[in-house]
Design an enzyme around this catalytic site. Structure first.
Site, PDB file in Angstrom:
ATOM      1  N   THR A 258       0.874  -1.183   0.000  1.00  0.00           N
ATOM      2  CA  THR A 258       0.000   0.000   0.000  1.00  0.00           C
ATOM      3  C   THR A 258       0.906   1.227   0.000  1.00  0.00           C
ATOM      4  OG1 THR A 258      -0.245  -0.252   2.399  1.00  0.00           O
ATOM      5  CG2 THR A 258      -2.014  -1.084   1.016  1.00  0.00           C
ATOM      6  N   LYS A 284       3.802  -6.944   4.252  1.00  0.00           N
ATOM      7  CA  LYS A 284       3.588  -5.556   3.855  1.00  0.00           C
ATOM      8  C   LYS A 284       3.202  -4.757   5.080  1.00  0.00           C
ATOM      9  CE  LYS A 284       0.243  -3.539   3.388  1.00  0.00           C
ATOM     10  NZ  LYS A 284      -0.535  -2.629   4.327  1.00  0.00           N
ATOM     11  N   THR A 295       0.776  -3.653  12.447  1.00  0.00           N
ATOM     12  CA  THR A 295      -0.241  -3.611  11.409  1.00  0.00           C
ATOM     13  C   THR A 295       0.351  -4.087  10.107  1.00  0.00           C
ATOM     14  OG1 THR A 295      -1.745  -2.262  10.168  1.00  0.00           O
ATOM     15  CG2 THR A 295       0.215  -1.204  10.881  1.00  0.00           C
ATOM     16  N   ASN A 505       0.202  10.591   5.370  1.00  0.00           N
ATOM     17  CA  ASN A 505      -1.096  10.305   5.975  1.00  0.00           C
ATOM     18  C   ASN A 505      -2.115  11.417   5.744  1.00  0.00           C
ATOM     19  OD1 ASN A 505      -1.038   7.643   7.624  1.00  0.00           O
ATOM     20  ND2 ASN A 505       0.962   8.592   7.958  1.00  0.00           N
ATOM     21  N   SER A 510      -5.899  10.256  -1.444  1.00  0.00           N
ATOM     22  CA  SER A 510      -5.958  11.094  -2.649  1.00  0.00           C
ATOM     23  C   SER A 510      -5.422  10.341  -3.865  1.00  0.00           C
ATOM     24  CB  SER A 510      -5.147  12.362  -2.448  1.00  0.00           C
ATOM     25  OG  SER A 510      -3.784  12.053  -2.253  1.00  0.00           O
TER      26      SER A 510
END
EC number: 2.3.1.35
Length: 510
Positions: A258, A284, A295, A505, A510
């Site tokens: 990501t 990832k 996470t 962040n 966007s």
């Protein structure tokens, strides 16, 4: 990385084991209870699991972690490689990850990972992102593959996490046949529609692979609160399946990125009763990284033959010393998933007990692979320029030491000081005190590397501001704290907090 919507390395082995050509028949294992397969990985559970292993296991666990860290330290790219990484251009269209992000200056090269017998991999583009990139991963496993998992303890969770936990309980981790992963949509906080989307994908994959839907594991990463458009996956299954190959670990690591700036992988070989087996993994994650778990998504496979209950014991135990010891920003994800698959396609005998002495080398190498992957998460922390190892000694207990280390590692004031290359040891003392753990103020010591900033509750007599300032200008350094009340110790790895973290962040969606 998983975000909310707006309203609406051990040293990588160079030697490759000979490829296995004939699959080995799986041996039926005694049926473990569901609780042995899936459980929360809290401190008490981990301690129970560790005590369940024989004394050799515990000793090798400690030795393996030390060796893993040593290997990881020695495996840092040389200056030429580091300069090349720092000079990397922003990701171009069609590249994995978020466009416009330069590769982390702490990045490490993706290792050479040979095929793992019994694992086939394919990637494709489902269209979860506006820009052109692969965002779909499909893995197919040999019949009889064992599976174990550790998942987020987040109070909200996600549809794919719920699915995996439920199916592993139902199957007892036996004969898992496939894994489907998408990037770009977390499918978290999506209620029944999200759960239905997961079920439809598993059903479609099960039909294509001639297996039950519960034999299909699922994972997602991306924006929270958006229901998975499962048609984007099911409509591409035929094309993706056609690309299944044994040799695609690098592509798999890229497809699940990501805001990651480099693909992350690790590989090792181990011996089980004289037979060589392979262990490979990808992960990832770069933001919303915090312990219990970090996470991330992580998928590890081995061609060893290990019963599901033993596999679950191992992955639960070693998550505690690896993925639960890294933090970037203190936030926890809804989608954290670590899955470990054992295909049983090597020539090694099947192991039914995690404490089996024949598994000694495998235990050590598995922990090394998991630690390598976990440290790469920190190296790719959003906007990170510093890789910092924080060790706390002299605590009342290991749990107390870990809490103090985490408080230091997650303090915005400490992390911004690291970013500014300021050896501000006063902020570290501040963090120690607000951890609300027992400390002896008159005995607290703080070191940057071998340089004492404070000793026995006072500024060190040999305090050298210039030397410490020079030390923290390094891309990688260590901070050690002794709180003077006991023998408990713990280590946490973290990074600095820079303006780039805010920028990434601030425009994540966007």
């Amino acid at each position: 990385m998983t975000k909310s919507p707006k309203p609406a390395a051990p040293k990588r082995a160079a030697k490759a084991a000979p490829k296995k050509t004939a699959p080995k028949a799986a041996v039926a294992a005694p049926a473990p209870t569901p609780a042995e397969i899936v459980g929360q990985v809290g401190a008490s559970v981990s301690q129970t699991l560790e005590r369940a292993l024989d004394p050799l296991t515990a000793a090798l666990k400690r030795a393996g972690l030390r060796r893993a860290q040593k290997d990881a330290d020695q495996g840092v790219p040389d200056s030429a490689k580091r300069e090349a990484i720092q000079a990397a251009k922003p990701a171009a269209a069609g590249a994995p990850g978020k466009p416009g992000l330069a590769v982390s200056p702490l990045a490490v090269p993706f290792p050479t990972i040979p095929p793992i017998a019994g694992v086939e991999i394919a990637t494709g583009r489902a269209g979860f992102y506006k820009h052109a990139r692969e965002d779909l991963l499909l893995m197919r496993f040999a019949e009889g593959t064992s599976c174990a998992g550790v998942f987020t303890r987040h109070g909200v969770g996600s549809a794919p996490v719920d699915w995996c936990k439920r199916q592993l309980t139902a199957t007892k981790g036996e004969d898992v046949r496939a894994l489907v992963v998408n990037a770009g949509c977390a499918n978290s906080f999506t209620g029944k529609p999200g759960a239905d989307a997961v079920r439809r994908v598993a059903t479609a994959v099960g039909k294509r692979f001639d297996c039950r839907q519960r034999d299909v594991m699922m994972a997602s990463t991306g924006v929270i609160g958006v229901i998975l458009d499962d048609s984007k996956i099911t409509s591409n299954l035929r094309l993706v399946e056609a690309g299944l190959t044994e040799d695609a670990w690098a592509s798999a690591a890229s497809a699940i990125m990501t805001t990651d700036t480099f693909p992350k992988g690790a590989y090792a070989t181990a011996l089980i009763d004289g037979h060589e087996v392979r262990i490979a993994g990808i992960t990832k994650g770069s933001g919303m990284i915090a312990p219990d778990m970090a996470t991330m998504l992580a998928f590890v496979a081995t061609d060893a033959a290990i019963a599901p209950a033993a596999l679950q014991t191992l992955v639960s135990l070693y998550t505690r010393t690896t993925f639960n010891c890294v933090t970037v920003d203190g936030d926890r994800s809804t989608n954290d998933t670590l899955l470990l698959f054992a295909t049983g396609q090597s020539s090694a005998p099947k192991i039914h007990r995690a404490g089996d002495r024949r598994l000694a080398d495998f235990r050590e190498k598995l922990e090394a692979v998991l630690l390598d992957l976990a440290l790469q998460l920190v190296r790719d922390g959003e906007g990170a320029t510093k890789f910092v190892k924080i060790t706390v000694n002299g605590a009342e207990s290991p749990l107390s030491a870990r809490k103090i280390a985490r408080t230091i590692a997650e303090s915005p004031l400490v992390k911004t000081a690291f970013a500014g290359e300021d050896a501000n040891w006063g902020r570290i003392v501040m963090a120690v005190g607000r951890a609300d753990e027992p400390v002896n103020r008159e005995k607290i010591s703080v070191r940057f590397g071998d340089l004492y900033a404070a000793r026995d509750g006072l500024v060190s007599a040999d305090y050298d501001e210039a030397a410490m300032s020079k030390y923290v200008k390094k891309a990688e350094f260590e901070v050690s704290v002794d709180v003077g009340v006991g023998k408990g110790s713990a280590t946490v790895w973290t990074c600095d907090l820079t303006k780039q973290y805010v920028a990434i962040n601030g425009d994540y969606r966007s």
